[in-house]
Design an enzyme around this catalytic site. Sequence first.
Site, PDB file in Angstrom:
ATOM      1  N   ASP A 101       0.882  -1.166   0.000  1.00 46.17           N
ATOM      2  CA  ASP A 101       0.000   0.000   0.000  1.00 46.17           C
ATOM      3  C   ASP A 101       0.918   1.213   0.000  1.00 46.17           C
ATOM      4  OD1 ASP A 101      -1.531   2.191   0.834  1.00 46.17           O
ATOM      5  OD2 ASP A 101      -1.972   1.358   2.822  1.00 46.17           O
ATOM      6  N   GLN A 144      -3.434   5.421  -5.413  1.00 42.99           N
ATOM      7  CA  GLN A 144      -3.359   3.986  -5.102  1.00 42.99           C
ATOM      8  C   GLN A 144      -3.927   3.616  -3.736  1.00 42.99           C
ATOM      9  OE1 GLN A 144      -1.001   2.112  -3.014  1.00 42.99           O
ATOM     10  NE2 GLN A 144      -0.871   0.121  -4.015  1.00 42.99           N
ATOM     11  N   GLU A 145      -3.482   4.303  -2.679  1.00 40.91           N
ATOM     12  CA  GLU A 145      -3.930   3.912  -1.331  1.00 40.91           C
ATOM     13  C   GLU A 145      -5.430   4.138  -1.144  1.00 40.91           C
ATOM     14  OE1 GLU A 145      -2.422   6.096   2.284  1.00 40.91           O
ATOM     15  OE2 GLU A 145      -2.436   4.065   3.109  1.00 40.91           O
ATOM     16  N   GLU A 146      -5.894   5.309  -1.536  1.00 40.67           N
ATOM     17  CA  GLU A 146      -7.308   5.613  -1.316  1.00 40.67           C
ATOM     18  C   GLU A 146      -8.201   4.658  -2.106  1.00 40.67           C
ATOM     19  OE1 GLU A 146      -5.070   8.037  -2.166  1.00 40.67           O
ATOM     20  OE2 GLU A 146      -5.119   9.564  -0.581  1.00 40.67           O
TER      21      GLU A 146
HETATM   22  N1  AR6 Z   1      -1.062  -1.101  -8.907  1.00 36.90           N
HETATM   23  C1  AR6 Z   1       0.218  -0.837  -9.283  1.00 36.90           C
HETATM   24  N2  AR6 Z   1       0.723   0.399  -9.426  1.00 36.90           N
HETATM   25  C2  AR6 Z   1      -0.086   1.432  -9.184  1.00 36.90           C
HETATM   26  C3  AR6 Z   1      -1.436   1.257  -8.792  1.00 36.90           C
HETATM   27  C4  AR6 Z   1      -1.916  -0.083  -8.661  1.00 36.90           C
HETATM   28  N3  AR6 Z   1      -3.161  -0.332  -8.299  1.00 36.90           N
HETATM   29  N4  AR6 Z   1      -1.984   2.467  -8.634  1.00 36.90           N
HETATM   30  C5  AR6 Z   1      -1.026   3.367  -8.911  1.00 36.90           C
HETATM   31  N5  AR6 Z   1       0.129   2.763  -9.252  1.00 36.90           N
HETATM   32  P1  AR6 Z   1       0.651   7.009  -5.569  1.00 36.90           P
HETATM   33  P2  AR6 Z   1       2.804   7.733  -3.691  1.00 36.90           P
HETATM   34  C6  AR6 Z   1       1.413   3.407  -9.603  1.00 36.90           C
HETATM   35  O1  AR6 Z   1       0.720   8.360  -6.151  1.00 36.90           O
HETATM   36  O2  AR6 Z   1       3.598   8.564  -4.636  1.00 36.90           O
HETATM   37  C7  AR6 Z   1      -1.913   8.831  -1.353  1.00 36.90           C
HETATM   38  O3  AR6 Z   1      -2.665   9.983  -1.124  1.00 36.90           O
HETATM   39  C8  AR6 Z   1       1.281   4.632 -10.480  1.00 36.90           C
HETATM   40  O4  AR6 Z   1       2.410   4.659 -11.342  1.00 36.90           O
HETATM   41  O5  AR6 Z   1      -0.653   6.534  -5.020  1.00 36.90           O
HETATM   42  O6  AR6 Z   1       3.536   6.846  -2.730  1.00 36.90           O
HETATM   43  C9  AR6 Z   1      -1.373   8.249  -0.065  1.00 36.90           C
HETATM   44  O7  AR6 Z   1      -2.323   8.324   0.984  1.00 36.90           O
HETATM   45  C10 AR6 Z   1       1.354   5.764  -9.485  1.00 36.90           C
HETATM   46  O8  AR6 Z   1       1.790   6.967 -10.057  1.00 36.90           O
HETATM   47  O9  AR6 Z   1       1.757   6.775  -4.414  1.00 36.90           O
HETATM   48  C11 AR6 Z   1      -0.191   9.112   0.173  1.00 36.90           C
HETATM   49  O10 AR6 Z   1      -0.545  10.322   0.782  1.00 36.90           O
HETATM   50  C12 AR6 Z   1       2.357   5.225  -8.500  1.00 36.90           C
HETATM   51  O11 AR6 Z   1       2.018   3.838  -8.402  1.00 36.90           O
HETATM   52  C13 AR6 Z   1       0.334   9.381  -1.232  1.00 36.90           C
HETATM   53  O12 AR6 Z   1      -0.775   9.187  -2.106  1.00 36.90           O
HETATM   54  C14 AR6 Z   1       2.357   5.873  -7.164  1.00 36.90           C
HETATM   55  O13 AR6 Z   1       1.069   5.915  -6.629  1.00 36.90           O
HETATM   56  C15 AR6 Z   1       1.407   8.398  -1.614  1.00 36.90           C
HETATM   57  O14 AR6 Z   1       1.901   8.741  -2.874  1.00 36.90           O
END
Ligand code: AR6
Length: 535
Positions: A296, A313-315
């Site tokens: 996550d 992704q997380e939400e």
């Molecule tokens: N499976 C695989 N890869 C994925 C998926 C999925 N289901 N969804 C997205 N990606 P991000 P962060 C890829 O932005 O930068 C939230 O608000 C996709 O390339 O969710 O760690 C949290 O609560 C995407 O750009 O993660 C935190 O506050 C990349 O994963 C914050 O976002 C990163 O996804 C974390 O941000």
Amino acid sequence: NWEPTKPWKGKPLDKLNKTPDCQPKDQVPKLEQNENHTVCVQTPFKWMPDALPVPFPSQYRDVWDNNHVRMPCSNQNEYPVEAAAGPTVERRWDMIQKALKADIRGPFELEEAILSYNQRYANKWNFSALHHFLTKFLTKEEREDFFSCTLPEMVRLALKLRLLCTKPIPLLRKDKAHKLTLSQQQIACLLANAFFCTFPRRNSRSRTAEYSSYPDINFNSLFQGQPNQRKIQKLKCIIHYFNRVLHEMPSGLVTFSRQVLNHKRHWETEMDLLKDLHVSSAGTIEDDGKGMLQVDFANKYLGGGVLGHGCVQEEIRFVICPELIVSRLFTEVLADNESLVMTGCEQYSEYTGYADSFEWARNHVDETPRDPWGRRCTEVVAIDALVFRNDYNRQFKRQSVVRELNKAYCGFMSNTKEANKPAVCTGNWGCGAFGGDKELKSMIQLMAASVAKRDVCYFTFDDTRLVEKLHGIHAYLQREEKTIGDIMGMIDRYNTQVVGHSHRRPSVGLFDYIHEQWEGEPLQTSGHSDFSYPQ
Ligand code: AR6
């Protein structure tokens, strides 16, 4: 063996360790309450598909202190009210029961009911998004169905709190590794309470408030503000979840385990070699990571903006598997050396799109097998990356790299035997909203997983170039038997020689640099796969 149309490279997916197959059938650990594990159901426990777990103890134990969730139904949960004779206090659970048992026929009555026991917020909260969802988004039939069936059932479920959640729920606090096991029914009841915003002391936004180091749990923030697609679609997922569990209550358990890494690792002298990698531009963690340890991409306040505006992704994961949301009730903000592993959640919805295009698509029937404790074999680990949105180059500094290595390792570590550990299923952790560098972050995750003795399944989310690059460097480092310490040294050199003190993004990528330093030329990525696994 190279097939140009194949989206993946490296070890085939079916050769990676997955639960339940990778786990020993003969030595199943007993589910039991101990000082490190709070179990809220009766033990010994044997999961049966048609029987709901029995809450333990049989009578509600009322504990109102700093170490446990303050329950809405506690006798000590009091609320100031204006009576004819002047200000007084009332038992809040009585107010809640009275308000929710009233005939709630429409969005205004629902709002009024929620505000009746949250008077202090009467002028602060608004319910615009909820109103829009109920009156504009739902069809007339759906709305009628919601107010005549779903809502009364949700109320009944919420008000069973004293019968279902009888054991005080410990807060999973900073610096303390602890496990908490709840039944899916208990979680549904807690989430119904969150929907009705009944949790006390959880509304204040003040920095000095008792729960300021915890995520929000009452759903008021999801209900308020401009009604946009994100909120509407998230509400759709939530209501769908309630409809599902009210129609047929799931009978399993879910465990939340706060992991703390107490001993700092010395990454620069780590002698482990890289474990195997499957890397693919197609697939998602939740759909294609069955049985693996699924990452996550978390916020340190678990669930991030799930009850607000966030929709990445997380939400998304939290709204398609809403049982994860309950973690916000008891998990204190994660420190740098902490993670939360959540085992057993079920997926109720499928979706399309992402962020602004996110949409509830359809019901999902989760057929993931259950373990002997009745938990779905779905393990999700929350690890929060650092934010580099405004300072890209800071991530290459030793301190940042070590922090991210420790964080990932803390998520991936487990004391089961190597052969029994499922692979890590991940992707561009920290590289979306948090602005990280994909080459650095994928390498960090590979290093941490390797020291934790797990293979990695990496979904690049359509990034075909990253498939080539990551596979190329991984194959090279494995073939040359470079240790984690060697790689750590290279990242350090990259930081001093390429990144330096510049504010510009580095012109040479990390992988090309590593290859060039050792081989005198950048990585050759197009073309054949360097090694093949027996199919
Ligand atoms: N499976 C695989 N890869 C994925 C998926 C999925 N289901 N969804 C997205 N990606 P991000 P962060 C890829 O932005 O930068 C939230 O608000 C996709 O390339 O969710 O760690 C949290 O609560 C995407 O750009 O993660 C935190 O506050 C990349 O994963 C914050 O976002 C990163 O996804 C974390 O941000």
